[in-house]
Design an enzyme around this catalytic site. Structure first.
Site, short mmCIF file in Angstrom:
data_model
loop_
_atom_site.label_atom_id
_atom_site.label_comp_id
_atom_site.label_asym_id
_atom_site.label_seq_id
_atom_site.Cartn_x
_atom_site.Cartn_y
_atom_site.Cartn_z
N ASP A 61 112.06 32.99 13.68
CA ASP A 61 110.98 33.99 13.58
C ASP A 61 111.54 35.30 13.02
O ASP A 61 112.15 35.30 11.97
CB ASP A 61 110.31 34.17 14.95
CG ASP A 61 109.52 32.93 15.37
OD1 ASP A 61 109.23 32.10 14.48
OD2 ASP A 61 109.22 32.76 16.56
N LYS A 82 105.77 38.08 16.12
CA LYS A 82 105.26 37.57 14.84
C LYS A 82 103.93 36.83 15.02
O LYS A 82 103.52 36.48 16.14
CB LYS A 82 106.29 36.67 14.16
CG LYS A 82 106.79 35.48 14.96
CD LYS A 82 105.84 34.30 15.09
CE LYS A 82 105.39 33.73 13.76
NZ LYS A 82 106.31 32.65 13.30
N GLU A 133 112.43 35.90 9.30
CA GLU A 133 111.40 36.33 8.35
C GLU A 133 111.18 37.84 8.48
O GLU A 133 111.33 38.41 9.57
CB GLU A 133 110.10 35.55 8.59
CG GLU A 133 109.50 35.71 9.96
CD GLU A 133 108.51 34.58 10.31
OE1 GLU A 133 108.94 33.40 10.32
OE2 GLU A 133 107.34 34.89 10.57
N ASP A 176 114.19 27.90 13.00
CA ASP A 176 113.23 28.92 12.59
C ASP A 176 113.31 30.02 13.65
O ASP A 176 112.76 29.90 14.74
CB ASP A 176 111.84 28.25 12.57
CG ASP A 176 110.72 29.24 12.35
OD1 ASP A 176 111.00 30.42 12.10
OD2 ASP A 176 109.55 28.79 12.42
N HIS A 195 108.08 32.05 0.80
CA HIS A 195 106.95 31.34 1.40
C HIS A 195 105.65 31.71 0.70
O HIS A 195 105.50 32.83 0.19
CB HIS A 195 106.87 31.70 2.89
CG HIS A 195 106.22 30.63 3.71
ND1 HIS A 195 105.95 29.37 3.24
CD2 HIS A 195 105.81 30.63 5.02
CE1 HIS A 195 105.39 28.65 4.20
NE2 HIS A 195 105.30 29.39 5.30
N ASP A 217 102.16 30.34 18.41
CA ASP A 217 103.30 30.71 17.56
C ASP A 217 103.33 32.24 17.41
O ASP A 217 103.30 32.77 16.31
CB ASP A 217 103.13 30.02 16.19
CG ASP A 217 104.37 30.16 15.31
OD1 ASP A 217 105.44 30.53 15.83
OD2 ASP A 217 104.25 29.91 14.10
N SER A 219 111.15 23.94 13.89
CA SER A 219 110.01 24.80 13.56
C SER A 219 109.55 25.63 14.75
O SER A 219 109.32 25.09 15.84
CB SER A 219 108.88 23.89 13.08
OG SER A 219 107.63 24.49 13.29
N GLY A 220 109.34 26.92 14.52
CA GLY A 220 108.82 27.79 15.57
C GLY A 220 107.41 27.39 15.97
O GLY A 220 107.07 27.36 17.15
N LEU A 221 106.61 27.06 14.94
CA LEU A 221 105.23 26.64 15.22
C LEU A 221 105.23 25.37 16.08
O LEU A 221 104.52 25.29 17.09
CB LEU A 221 104.51 26.37 13.88
CG LEU A 221 103.14 25.69 13.99
CD1 LEU A 221 102.14 26.59 14.67
CD2 LEU A 221 102.64 25.27 12.61
N ASN A 238 101.85 33.48 12.98
CA ASN A 238 102.10 32.44 11.99
C ASN A 238 101.58 32.88 10.62
O ASN A 238 100.52 33.49 10.52
CB ASN A 238 101.43 31.13 12.42
CG ASN A 238 101.79 30.00 11.48
OD1 ASN A 238 101.14 29.80 10.46
ND2 ASN A 238 102.86 29.28 11.80
N SER A 239 102.34 32.54 9.59
CA SER A 239 102.03 33.01 8.23
C SER A 239 100.67 32.55 7.72
O SER A 239 100.12 33.15 6.80
CB SER A 239 103.10 32.51 7.28
OG SER A 239 104.36 32.95 7.71
N ARG A 269 113.88 35.00 5.01
CA ARG A 269 112.57 34.50 4.56
C ARG A 269 111.70 35.68 4.11
O ARG A 269 111.52 36.64 4.86
CB ARG A 269 111.93 33.75 5.72
CG ARG A 269 110.45 33.46 5.58
CD ARG A 269 110.06 32.42 6.61
NE ARG A 269 108.65 32.40 6.90
CZ ARG A 269 108.08 31.56 7.74
NH1 ARG A 269 108.84 30.69 8.39
NH2 ARG A 269 106.79 31.60 7.96
C1 SPV Z 1 107.28 26.99 11.14
O1 SPV Z 1 107.36 25.79 10.96
O2 SPV Z 1 107.16 27.49 12.27
C2 SPV Z 1 107.26 27.91 10.03
C3 SPV Z 1 106.82 27.41 8.75
O3 SPV Z 1 107.60 29.04 10.19
S1 SPV Z 1 105.19 27.83 8.62
O4 SPV Z 1 104.47 27.38 9.75
O5 SPV Z 1 104.79 27.22 7.35
O6 SPV Z 1 105.08 29.30 8.51
MG MG Z 2 107.71 29.62 12.07
#
Ligand code: SPV
Ligand code: MG
Length: 559
Positions: A106, A139, A133, A104, A208, A77, A65-67, A141-142, A177
């Protein structure tokens, strides 16, 4: 041709599938998970340790996971960690595990050109796939903010194509994504993008959502109708029963960040308690044992590899000092302490030996003690008791250190003094059994004394010829020996094999009842009789043993 199953054959199961897949490359396994008609799962990890835990738990694959990677590095992130820093983390994760990793990625860390370099590097490092994505670099975070700008469709399709054209592993996956639902652009836009990304060559789509109900995800899946595999991340709609994802043919569910969040909760609580309690007692039994950490790190494998590659001669040697006797001939001098604690110019015999051993890097020192062992106050030694010291000899004392006889070891009597070079010469010996003998023994021993010192008969006598370095073999050892060539100093070194042989000989002597009365010469004679050839290292003087007050007076002349 149709395959007809015989009545005793069965349909392949997911378990069969996993057995087969363990023989496939990581990339091929991720591809098979995506293509599988069963719902499969990836669990989040953010470094080598968490990746190992995910594998150990039984997950089939890892979401890098990027986060979580950003948070674990202490940054946001928002592409604050550079792509090579992420690559370094993912390399540790891939090295630490044998299951596939989906990174991930990004937005691909730039345009198509940056992304294709990333894909090449991921293939080189054995990463199974990457997810990008359709947002803009850097980026966000979503789950933060509203209306995040999306990437242009054509630009993003070019990025997907560039990635697919650059993979050096045919099974590597590029997952596209779609952020249209998150950005509030609606279902039609999400489906338009799905179609375009699929046509551009994406191996799967990740749709997502940040809603707490799964309706838009389920609607998308129904509309998409499994035209290519679909991946979802139910972080916000976590309460949805997993079967609802099965019903709409989702391929892969990503549990995206719970290992990072669990670690934060556990670390906060542990830090708080230690701060408040100023003690480790409260948390000690609630945190992983150190042994667990060593096991996770794979220390056992390193030990086995050291055995294989370092070779016995490089193994750290230990020492066993036999110091159980009082030394009756010393009378009052040993009324209150064992012989090894006799003072020689401000330092006991035992201190001097331990210092000599330490100086040559020997730290693992066991002292077999008997008489007044409470008076032994030397640091850095392990005391092994010989409870039967009054009725047993040196062989029985050595048997008290039986557990130590599995590695190279120096065996020494506790009542001797020697110049440092004697020990140095012995330590350098690569023989399985090496004993030090004094060729100038006649200067010390005569007449009846022959009957109480251990003499040695060797394959060749001592020579002063500087160039003569032919090995000297031990033929016999014992009291009052005919044709003796020297006196055993009470010092020997065993290789790991030699130590095992001596240990087995002691076991045999214990079994046949000869152990209690035996001395070390008896052990050596048994080994010689069994075909072993101990090596003799000659010295001329430069050592002494302390048996009586006269010896002690001599010892006190030693510097
Ligand atoms: C991550 O885990 O970094 C993601 C998923 O991209 S989310 O945080 O749900 O966007
Ligand atoms: Mg991410």
């Amino acid at each position: 041709m149709a395959v007809v199953l015989r009545s005793d054959e069965r349909e392949p199961t997911v378990a069969d599938d996993r057995t087969v897949s363990s023989r496939m490359s990581k990339a091929a396994r991720l591809r098979a998970m995506l293509a599988s008609p069963d719902l499969r799962f990836l669990m989040e990890a953010h470094n080598g340790l968490s990746a190992k835990i995910v594998e150990e738990t039984g997950f089939e694959g890892i979401w890098a996971s990027g986060l979580s990677i950003s948070a674990a590095l202490g940054v946001r992130d928002n592409n604050e960690a550079s792509w090579t820093q992420v690559l370094e983390v993912i390399e540790f994760m891939a090295d630490a595990t044998s299951i596939p990793i989906l990174l991930d990625g990004d937005t691909g860390y730039g345009n198509f050109n940056n992304f294709r370099r990333l894909v090449r590097k991921l293939c080189q490092r054995g990463v199974a796939g990457v997810c990008i994505e359709d947002k803009q670099f850097p980026k966000t975070n979503s789950f933060l903010g509203e209306n995040q700008p999306l990437a242009d469709i054509d630009e993003f399709c070019g990025k997907i194509k560039a990635g697919k054209d650059s993979q050096s592993d045919a099974d590597f996956s590029v997952v596209a994504r779609i952020e249209a639902l998150i950005a509030g652009w609606g279902m039609a836009e999400a489906l338009r993008r799905a179609e375009a990304y699929h046509a551009a060559g994406a191996d799967a789509l990740l749709i997502h959502s940040k809603k707490t109900d799964p309706d838009e995800i389920l609607a998308f899946c129904r509309e998409w109708d499994n035209r290519c595999p679909v991946v979802i991340v139910p972080t916000k709609y976590y309460a949805t029963p997993t079967d609802r994802f099965r019903d709409v043919h989702v391929s892969l569910v990503i549990w995206a960040n719970h290992n990072l969040r669990a670690a934060v909760t556990a670390m906060r609580e542990t830090s708080r308690r230690i701060l408040e309690e100023e003690s480790l007692t409260g948390v000690e039994h609630e945190v992983a044992h150190l042994g667990d950490i060593f096991a996770l790190a794979g220390n056992e494998e390193l030990e086995a590899a050291e055995d294989r590659y370092l070779g016995a001669s490089d193994e750290q040697a230990g020492a066993i000092i036999l110091a159980a006797t009082r030394g009756d001939a010393l009378g009052d001098l040993t009324a209150e302490k064992p012989k090894c604690m006799l003072d020689v110019r401000g330092e006991s015999l035992l201190h001097r030996q331990v210092r000599s051993l330490n100086a040559l890097g020997v730290r693992d020192i066991a002292v077999v003690a008997g008489y007044r062992r409470d008076r032994i106050d030397v640091e850095g030694i392990e005391i092994l008791p010989n409870e039967a010291y009054e009725s047993t000899g040196e062989a029985a004392s050595l048997a008290c250190a039986r557990d130590q006889l599995d590695r190279p070891v120096v065996v020494s009597y506790g009542d001797i003094l020697f110049r440092p070079f004697v020990l140095d010469m012995l330590m350098k010996s690569e023989a399985d059994i090496a004993v030090v003998a004094d060729a100038a023994w006649r200067d010390r021993v005569s007449g009846t004394a022959r009957r109480s010192v251990d003499l040695v008969r060797c394959s060749v006598p001592y020579t002063t010829d500087f160039l003569d370095d032919a090995p000297v073999g031990l033929k016999a050892i014992g009291f009052d020996l005919d044709g003796a060539n020297g006196e055993w100093v009470g010092l020997m070194k065993l290789s790991a094999r030699g130590a095992r042989l001596v240990g087995e000989t002691l076991d045999a002597m214990a079994a046949d009842g000869s152990l209690p009365d035996a001395g070390l010469p008896d052990v050596l004679m048994r080994l010689i009789a069994a075909g072993e050839q101990p090596v003799v290292l000659y010295v001329t003087g430069n050592w002494l043993d302390v048996n009586d007050a006269f010896d002690l007076a001599q010892a006190r002349n030693v510097t």
